[in-house]
Design a protein around this motif. Structure first.
Motif, PDB file in Angstrom:
ATOM      1  N   ARG A  96      18.035  49.312  -4.744  1.00  0.00           N
ATOM      2  CA  ARG A  96      18.058  47.884  -4.449  1.00  0.00           C
ATOM      3  C   ARG A  96      18.762  47.147  -5.590  1.00  0.00           C
ATOM      4  N   PHE A  97      19.552  46.151  -5.201  1.00  0.00           N
ATOM      5  CA  PHE A  97      20.326  45.358  -6.171  1.00  0.00           C
ATOM      6  C   PHE A  97      19.833  43.921  -6.099  1.00  0.00           C
ATOM      7  N   PHE A  98      19.519  43.340  -7.252  1.00  0.00           N
ATOM      8  CA  PHE A  98      18.945  41.991  -7.252  1.00  0.00           C
ATOM      9  C   PHE A  98      19.730  41.025  -8.139  1.00  0.00           C
ATOM     10  N   GLY A  99      19.635  39.767  -7.793  1.00  0.00           N
ATOM     11  CA  GLY A  99      20.305  38.736  -8.577  1.00  0.00           C
ATOM     12  C   GLY A  99      21.733  38.551  -8.113  1.00  0.00           C
ATOM     13  N   LYS A 100      22.307  37.464  -8.551  1.00  0.00           N
ATOM     14  CA  LYS A 100      23.648  37.125  -8.076  1.00  0.00           C
ATOM     15  C   LYS A 100      24.698  37.401  -9.143  1.00  0.00           C
ATOM     16  N   ASP A 142      14.761  30.099 -14.367  1.00  0.00           N
ATOM     17  CA  ASP A 142      14.796  30.205 -12.905  1.00  0.00           C
ATOM     18  C   ASP A 142      15.275  31.586 -12.478  1.00  0.00           C
ATOM     19  N   CYS A 143      16.337  32.063 -13.121  1.00  0.00           N
ATOM     20  CA  CYS A 143      16.872  33.396 -12.797  1.00  0.00           C
ATOM     21  C   CYS A 143      15.799  34.464 -13.018  1.00  0.00           C
ATOM     22  N   ASP A 144      15.085  34.357 -14.132  1.00  0.00           N
ATOM     23  CA  ASP A 144      14.047  35.344 -14.448  1.00  0.00           C
ATOM     24  C   ASP A 144      12.930  35.328 -13.412  1.00  0.00           C
ATOM     25  N   HIS A 145      12.581  34.124 -12.955  1.00  0.00           N
ATOM     26  CA  HIS A 145      11.547  34.032 -11.923  1.00  0.00           C
ATOM     27  C   HIS A 145      12.016  34.664 -10.617  1.00  0.00           C
ATOM     28  N   ARG A 149      10.383  38.164  -9.172  1.00  0.00           N
ATOM     29  CA  ARG A 149       9.747  38.042  -7.851  1.00  0.00           C
ATOM     30  C   ARG A 149      10.352  39.035  -6.854  1.00  0.00           C
ATOM     31  N   ARG A 150      11.687  39.113  -6.821  1.00  0.00           N
ATOM     32  CA  ARG A 150      12.368  40.008  -5.874  1.00  0.00           C
ATOM     33  C   ARG A 150      12.018  41.466  -6.159  1.00  0.00           C
ATOM     34  N   ILE A 151      11.991  41.800  -7.437  1.00  0.00           N
ATOM     35  CA  ILE A 151      11.705  43.195  -7.796  1.00  0.00           C
ATOM     36  C   ILE A 151      10.287  43.560  -7.356  1.00  0.00           C
ATOM     37  N   VAL A 152       9.326  42.701  -7.689  1.00  0.00           N
ATOM     38  CA  VAL A 152       7.925  43.011  -7.345  1.00  0.00           C
ATOM     39  C   VAL A 152       7.736  43.019  -5.822  1.00  0.00           C
ATOM     40  N   ASP A 153       8.413  42.095  -5.131  1.00  0.00           N
ATOM     41  CA  ASP A 153       8.308  42.080  -3.663  1.00  0.00           C
ATOM     42  C   ASP A 153       8.855  43.361  -3.027  1.00  0.00           C
TER      43      ASP A 153
END
Ligand SMILES: [Zn+2]
Length: 284
Positions: A96-100, A142-145, A149-153
């Protein structure tokens, strides 16, 4: 500057959709809107702490500190490695890839702007610099939040989330390419990790750290380590076995593997601890 409220000066009536705030004109009943995620958190809250009222772009936000009970960690055997990647802000070993991508562009733009303001050195430039610092900090937060969140979800309860212990990476000068690769996000690492840790704990997961050495140069299939295995920022190609993969994903798999090789089998009461207390690294 935010206005701070405490238990005596604010009372949340979430079910009724308003918050009661102490003001110079007496108590004010202020209606508010909640997104579903926040609603869920408020539902679990067992304690309310201070609240900050913030005015941003024509809207008022109330940031409330709440206590929610941690879910007991019961290891499921799932282990997910997270690489703070180059191609994307975070890449996980479960593909999985997260963040923009554009986050890094925004970051570079801030950096250039700051440098030019510093060169000017005038009083108004200094004022701008202070404003910019606040803006950058909010953006990163904001980015860290979002990332944590995405990783834990993306993981199930009972998962061990493995990150690199990056605290001392900046003192190392040898790995130049990697060093500059890190620089762009080293700002957020401790905070991102703490956000990850408390979000993970609330879901019954835990966060552990491993030694970051060689994670980007090692082949996640055969274990061969070579500086030139990493062909470019995005491509990993093993010189020994020919294995080819997205370079950040390869690193994320190595991070997960290191945890397993260190004997950190995800057993309850195992040798590795949660949270910010980093476990010094056993190389695998
Ligand atoms: Zn290989």
């Amino acid at each position: 500057m935010p206005i701070r409220y405490d238990a005596r000066t604010y009372a949340l009536r979430a079910a009724k959709g308003y918050v009661s705030l102490a003001s110079v004109a007496g108590r004010l009943k202020v209606p508010f809107a909640l997104d579903p995620h926040t609603q869920g958190i408020l539902g679990q809250a067992v304690g309310f702490d201070s609240a900050d009222m913030i005015h941003r772009k024509g809207r008022f936000w109330l940031h409330i500190v709440v206590t929610i009970p941690d879910v007991e960690f019961q290891p499921s055997g799932d282990v997910v490695g997270v690489d703070m990647g180059l191609s994307r802000p975070a890449v996980c070993s479960h593909n999985r890839f997260f963040g923009k991508r554009r986050w890094k562009e925004i970051e570079r733009r801030y950096f250039r702007l700051r440098r030019s303001l510093q060169r000017k050195g005038t009083r108004s430039a200094k004022r701008h610099l202070r404003k910019l610092a606040g803006k950058v900090n909010r953006f990163r937060r904001d980015c860290d939040h979002v990332l944590s969140r995405r990783i834990v979800d993306s993981v199930q309860p009972g998962t061990v989330i493995v990150v690199e212990n990056l605290v001392d990476i900046r003192t190392r000068t040898k790995q130049r390419g990697r060093e500059s690769r890190r620089r762009l996000h080293s700002w957020s690492f401790a905070r991102l990790r703490s956000f990850l840790a408390y979000k993970a704990a609330a879901k019954g997961c835990k966060v552990v750290g491993v030694d970051p050495r060689h994670t980007s140069q090692m082949c996640s299939r055969c274990g061969h380590v070579h500086r030139r295995n990493r062909r470019s920022q995005s491509r990993f190609l093993c010189r020994a076995c020919g294995f080819e993969l997205n370079a950040d994903l390869n690193a994320a798999r190595n991070i997960a593997r290191k945890y397993l090789a260190s004997g950190g089998m995800p057993a309850a009461g195992g040798p590795l601890s949660t949270g910010l207390a980093c476990q010094p690294a056993q190389a695998g």
